[in-house]
Design a protein around this motif. Sequence first.
Motif, PDB file in Angstrom:
ATOM      1  N   THR A   1       0.826  -1.196   0.000  1.00 55.84           N
ATOM      2  CA  THR A   1       0.000   0.000   0.000  1.00 55.84           C
ATOM      3  C   THR A   1       0.864   1.251   0.000  1.00 55.84           C
ATOM      4  O   THR A   1       1.980   1.242   0.532  1.00 55.84           O
ATOM      5  N   ARG A   2       0.327   2.315  -0.577  1.00 55.45           N
ATOM      6  CA  ARG A   2       1.071   3.560  -0.695  1.00 55.45           C
ATOM      7  C   ARG A   2       0.152   4.755  -0.420  1.00 55.45           C
ATOM      8  O   ARG A   2      -1.062   4.647  -0.538  1.00 55.45           O
ATOM      9  N   PRO A   3       0.732   5.931  -0.039  1.00 56.25           N
ATOM     10  CA  PRO A   3      -0.079   7.111   0.284  1.00 56.25           C
ATOM     11  C   PRO A   3      -0.702   7.720  -0.970  1.00 56.25           C
ATOM     12  O   PRO A   3      -0.363   7.350  -2.099  1.00 56.25           O
ATOM     13  N   PRO A   4      -1.616   8.677  -0.789  1.00 63.63           N
ATOM     14  CA  PRO A   4      -2.253   9.311  -1.950  1.00 63.63           C
ATOM     15  C   PRO A   4      -1.245  10.030  -2.836  1.00 63.63           C
ATOM     16  O   PRO A   4      -0.298  10.645  -2.358  1.00 63.63           O
ATOM     17  N   GLY A   5      -1.460   9.915  -4.140  1.00 64.88           N
ATOM     18  CA  GLY A   5      -0.579  10.549  -5.103  1.00 64.88           C
ATOM     19  C   GLY A   5       0.628   9.743  -5.496  1.00 64.88           C
ATOM     20  O   GLY A   5       1.418  10.188  -6.337  1.00 64.88           O
ATOM     21  N   PHE A   6       0.811   8.568  -4.933  1.00 67.15           N
ATOM     22  CA  PHE A   6       1.984   7.751  -5.259  1.00 67.15           C
ATOM     23  C   PHE A   6       1.858   7.151  -6.650  1.00 67.15           C
ATOM     24  O   PHE A   6       2.851   7.034  -7.377  1.00 67.15           O
ATOM     25  N   GLY A   7       0.653   6.752  -7.026  1.00 60.29           N
ATOM     26  CA  GLY A   7       0.447   6.113  -8.314  1.00 60.29           C
ATOM     27  C   GLY A   7       0.629   4.612  -8.245  1.00 60.29           C
ATOM     28  O   GLY A   7       0.902   4.036  -7.179  1.00 60.29           O
ATOM     29  N   VAL A   8       0.500   3.956  -9.367  1.00 58.07           N
ATOM     30  CA  VAL A   8       0.675   2.501  -9.480  1.00 58.07           C
ATOM     31  C   VAL A   8       2.018   2.242 -10.136  1.00 58.07           C
ATOM     32  O   VAL A   8       2.184   2.454 -11.347  1.00 58.07           O
ATOM     33  N   ARG A   9       3.001   1.816  -9.356  1.00 54.92           N
ATOM     34  CA  ARG A   9       4.356   1.572  -9.838  1.00 54.92           C
ATOM     35  C   ARG A   9       4.647   0.077  -9.781  1.00 54.92           C
ATOM     36  O   ARG A   9       4.966  -0.478  -8.728  1.00 54.92           O
ATOM     37  N   CYS A  10       4.479  -0.579 -10.895  1.00 51.08           N
ATOM     38  CA  CYS A  10       4.666  -2.032 -10.983  1.00 51.08           C
ATOM     39  C   CYS A  10       4.806  -2.389 -12.457  1.00 51.08           C
ATOM     40  O   CYS A  10       4.810  -1.507 -13.331  1.00 51.08           O
ATOM     41  N   GLN A  11       4.891  -3.678 -12.745  1.00 49.82           N
ATOM     42  CA  GLN A  11       5.016  -4.094 -14.126  1.00 49.82           C
ATOM     43  C   GLN A  11       3.674  -3.983 -14.842  1.00 49.82           C
ATOM     44  O   GLN A  11       2.631  -3.756 -14.231  1.00 49.82           O
ATOM     45  N   SER A  12       3.686  -4.161 -16.155  1.00 46.52           N
ATOM     46  CA  SER A  12       2.512  -3.864 -16.974  1.00 46.52           C
ATOM     47  C   SER A  12       1.322  -4.772 -16.650  1.00 46.52           C
ATOM     48  O   SER A  12       0.173  -4.312 -16.650  1.00 46.52           O
ATOM     49  N   LEU A  13       1.551  -6.050 -16.367  1.00 43.69           N
ATOM     50  CA  LEU A  13       0.441  -6.964 -16.097  1.00 43.69           C
ATOM     51  C   LEU A  13      -0.305  -6.559 -14.831  1.00 43.69           C
ATOM     52  O   LEU A  13      -1.539  -6.488 -14.810  1.00 43.69           O
ATOM     53  N   ILE A  14       0.440  -6.269 -13.766  1.00 43.94           N
ATOM     54  CA  ILE A  14      -0.197  -5.861 -12.517  1.00 43.94           C
ATOM     55  C   ILE A  14      -0.829  -4.478 -12.666  1.00 43.94           C
ATOM     56  O   ILE A  14      -1.864  -4.187 -12.059  1.00 43.94           O
ATOM     57  N   TYR A  15      -0.242  -3.633 -13.493  1.00 39.79           N
ATOM     58  CA  TYR A  15      -0.793  -2.301 -13.716  1.00 39.79           C
ATOM     59  C   TYR A  15      -2.179  -2.384 -14.355  1.00 39.79           C
ATOM     60  O   TYR A  15      -3.102  -1.661 -13.966  1.00 39.79           O
ATOM     61  N   GLU A  16      -2.357  -3.269 -15.330  1.00 43.34           N
ATOM     62  CA  GLU A  16      -3.666  -3.416 -15.970  1.00 43.34           C
ATOM     63  C   GLU A  16      -4.700  -3.979 -15.001  1.00 43.34           C
ATOM     64  O   GLU A  16      -5.869  -3.592 -15.035  1.00 43.34           O
ATOM     65  N   ILE A  17      -4.282  -4.889 -14.123  1.00 39.47           N
ATOM     66  CA  ILE A  17      -5.220  -5.419 -13.125  1.00 39.47           C
ATOM     67  C   ILE A  17      -5.651  -4.315 -12.166  1.00 39.47           C
ATOM     68  O   ILE A  17      -6.832  -4.226 -11.783  1.00 39.47           O
ATOM     69  N   CYS A  18      -4.715  -3.462 -11.772  1.00 37.35           N
ATOM     70  CA  CYS A  18      -5.056  -2.358 -10.873  1.00 37.35           C
ATOM     71  C   CYS A  18      -5.996  -1.365 -11.541  1.00 37.35           C
ATOM     72  O   CYS A  18      -6.911  -0.834 -10.897  1.00 37.35           O
ATOM     73  N   ARG A  19      -5.813  -1.107 -12.825  1.00 36.96           N
ATOM     74  CA  ARG A  19      -6.712  -0.197 -13.524  1.00 36.96           C
ATOM     75  C   ARG A  19      -8.122  -0.763 -13.588  1.00 36.96           C
ATOM     76  O   ARG A  19      -9.106  -0.034 -13.421  1.00 36.96           O
ATOM     77  N   CYS A  20      -8.252  -2.067 -13.826  1.00 39.45           N
ATOM     78  CA  CYS A  20      -9.581  -2.678 -13.869  1.00 39.45           C
ATOM     79  C   CYS A  20     -10.233  -2.712 -12.494  1.00 39.45           C
ATOM     80  O   CYS A  20     -11.460  -2.608 -12.384  1.00 39.45           O
ATOM     81  N   ALA A  21      -9.433  -2.857 -11.442  1.00 39.64           N
ATOM     82  CA  ALA A  21      -9.982  -2.935 -10.084  1.00 39.64           C
ATOM     83  C   ALA A  21     -10.238  -1.571  -9.480  1.00 39.64           C
ATOM     84  O   ALA A  21     -10.935  -1.466  -8.472  1.00 39.64           O
ATOM     85  N   GLY A  22      -9.664  -0.499 -10.030  1.00 42.54           N
ATOM     86  CA  GLY A  22      -9.849   0.826  -9.465  1.00 42.54           C
ATOM     87  C   GLY A  22      -8.837   1.197  -8.409  1.00 42.54           C
ATOM     88  O   GLY A  22      -9.111   2.038  -7.548  1.00 42.54           O
ATOM     89  N   ILE A  23      -7.644   0.609  -8.461  1.00 44.86           N
ATOM     90  CA  ILE A  23      -6.564   0.918  -7.514  1.00 44.86           C
ATOM     91  C   ILE A  23      -5.683   2.000  -8.128  1.00 44.86           C
ATOM     92  O   ILE A  23      -5.192   1.848  -9.253  1.00 44.86           O
ATOM     93  N   HIS A  24      -5.453   3.090  -7.382  1.00 47.04           N
ATOM     94  CA  HIS A  24      -4.712   4.237  -7.899  1.00 47.04           C
ATOM     95  C   HIS A  24      -3.352   4.421  -7.229  1.00 47.04           C
ATOM     96  O   HIS A  24      -2.509   5.122  -7.784  1.00 47.04           O
ATOM     97  N   ASP A  25      -3.153   3.858  -6.035  1.00 46.37           N
ATOM     98  CA  ASP A  25      -1.882   4.026  -5.315  1.00 46.37           C
ATOM     99  C   ASP A  25      -1.435   2.659  -4.803  1.00 46.37           C
ATOM    100  O   ASP A  25      -2.038   2.114  -3.866  1.00 46.37           O
ATOM    101  N   MET A  26      -0.362   2.112  -5.393  1.00 47.78           N
ATOM    102  CA  MET A  26       0.118   0.794  -4.976  1.00 47.78           C
ATOM    103  C   MET A  26       1.479   0.541  -5.606  1.00 47.78           C
ATOM    104  O   MET A  26       1.793   1.056  -6.686  1.00 47.78           O
ATOM    105  N   ALA A  27       2.297  -0.229  -4.906  1.00 51.65           N
ATOM    106  CA  ALA A  27       3.582  -0.681  -5.423  1.00 51.65           C
ATOM    107  C   ALA A  27       3.601  -2.206  -5.395  1.00 51.65           C
ATOM    108  O   ALA A  27       2.954  -2.826  -4.539  1.00 51.65           O
TER     109      ALA A  27
END
Length: 397
Positions: A322-348
């Motif tokens: 978990t990460r604070p607000p404004g951090f963004g989604v910093r991970c590889q492309s596969l996990i990034y697409e899953i986060c976009r579909c789930a509505g996750i905006h801040d995660m590493a």
Amino acid sequence: MSSSQPFRCLFAKAKPTSSPTSRRTFHKSTCLHARPSPRYKSIKATDLGLVKKDEAPRSVSAKDLRSYSERDKAALAKRYTPAQVAAIEAGEAAIDPQDLAEQAAAREDPMKINYLDDFSTIHPVADKPIRAPEENYDPNLRFKTEDELADDLTNWVKDMPEKPERLDWMKFLDRTRLTVGKPEAELNPRSSLAPEIPNLDLLRRGTTDGEEVDPATRRLMRQTGFSYQEIRGFRVKMLVQHGVTNQTRLGKVMSSYRLAVAGNGKGMVGIGEGKSTEPIEARVQAKNAAIRNMQPIPLYEDRTIFGDVKGKVSATEVELMTRPPGFGVRCQSLIYEICRCAGIHDMAARVTRSRNHMNTVKATLKALLSQRLPEEAARARGRKLVDVRKVYYGGNV
């Protein structure tokens, strides 16, 4: 003929019998009575008090939910400001321990429900309708005449304040009765009619908003209950796609494999696989399977996850942080697409060991579903959960 032989046969049963001999009937191991007893008897952990005996699950009572002691308050004062401590104490006082023990207790009986549901709402199809009592029925109930309604308006104008507001007029409309008789007959009438069933026009055969619905989408609508507009609004992304060859006696059979992820961007996400000789058919299968397998993902503040979690599938290990607000989604492309579909905006995220694409997607979804909610931790510790985020951001309780 000698008489010794009959006497010998008659008294033969009175002789003491010898010890039974051990025999091996149908098994290789030695018989139980022939095995040597151990020199020292085994000591069980339960006899030493190291292991507690299994007890029946006990429900949580109000006594288990004790309030903060002076020692606890002193420990809180070291970490929080006086305003935050006052907010925590106000939250503790606002929650009744008896209600928490009755409503927030985890069930352990065989009839427990293994899914989450909002039991405060009545489902018009699955639940039994709650009807008003028969005493609310009034056979002499009638509507007010125009003169009676004019009298009510006249009385309200007489009692109207000097500076009336729109809220006063709305209260008058809500409190004015339109019938004469029992008040319960108008406010909560007795009815024997069944509750209304949700509109299922979108699940019927035919067109939807002028568009023809294919049989696969229509079948998906029946299975999931989503409307045609909701299915079109889901975000679907193909993550893995490659060819598959199956060697048979007739030769090599080529097929296409697709792995897709689908989500509504508000905490629902799922993955699906499809395989077919035609690439388009495999894509449709993966998309429909992903929508059919969508599950709710707990989100903190609708932007990140609850704490750090891990997931492992085969030799692939995934760590989500978990990460604070404004951090963004910093991970590889596969996990990034899953986060976009789930509505996750801040995660590493970090992928260790194997980086197989299919296992990475499955391990990520497994980690998202393994989050531990604060309510579960509070219930396990016998504490009450109080939200003091407003105090953290300068608000008042």
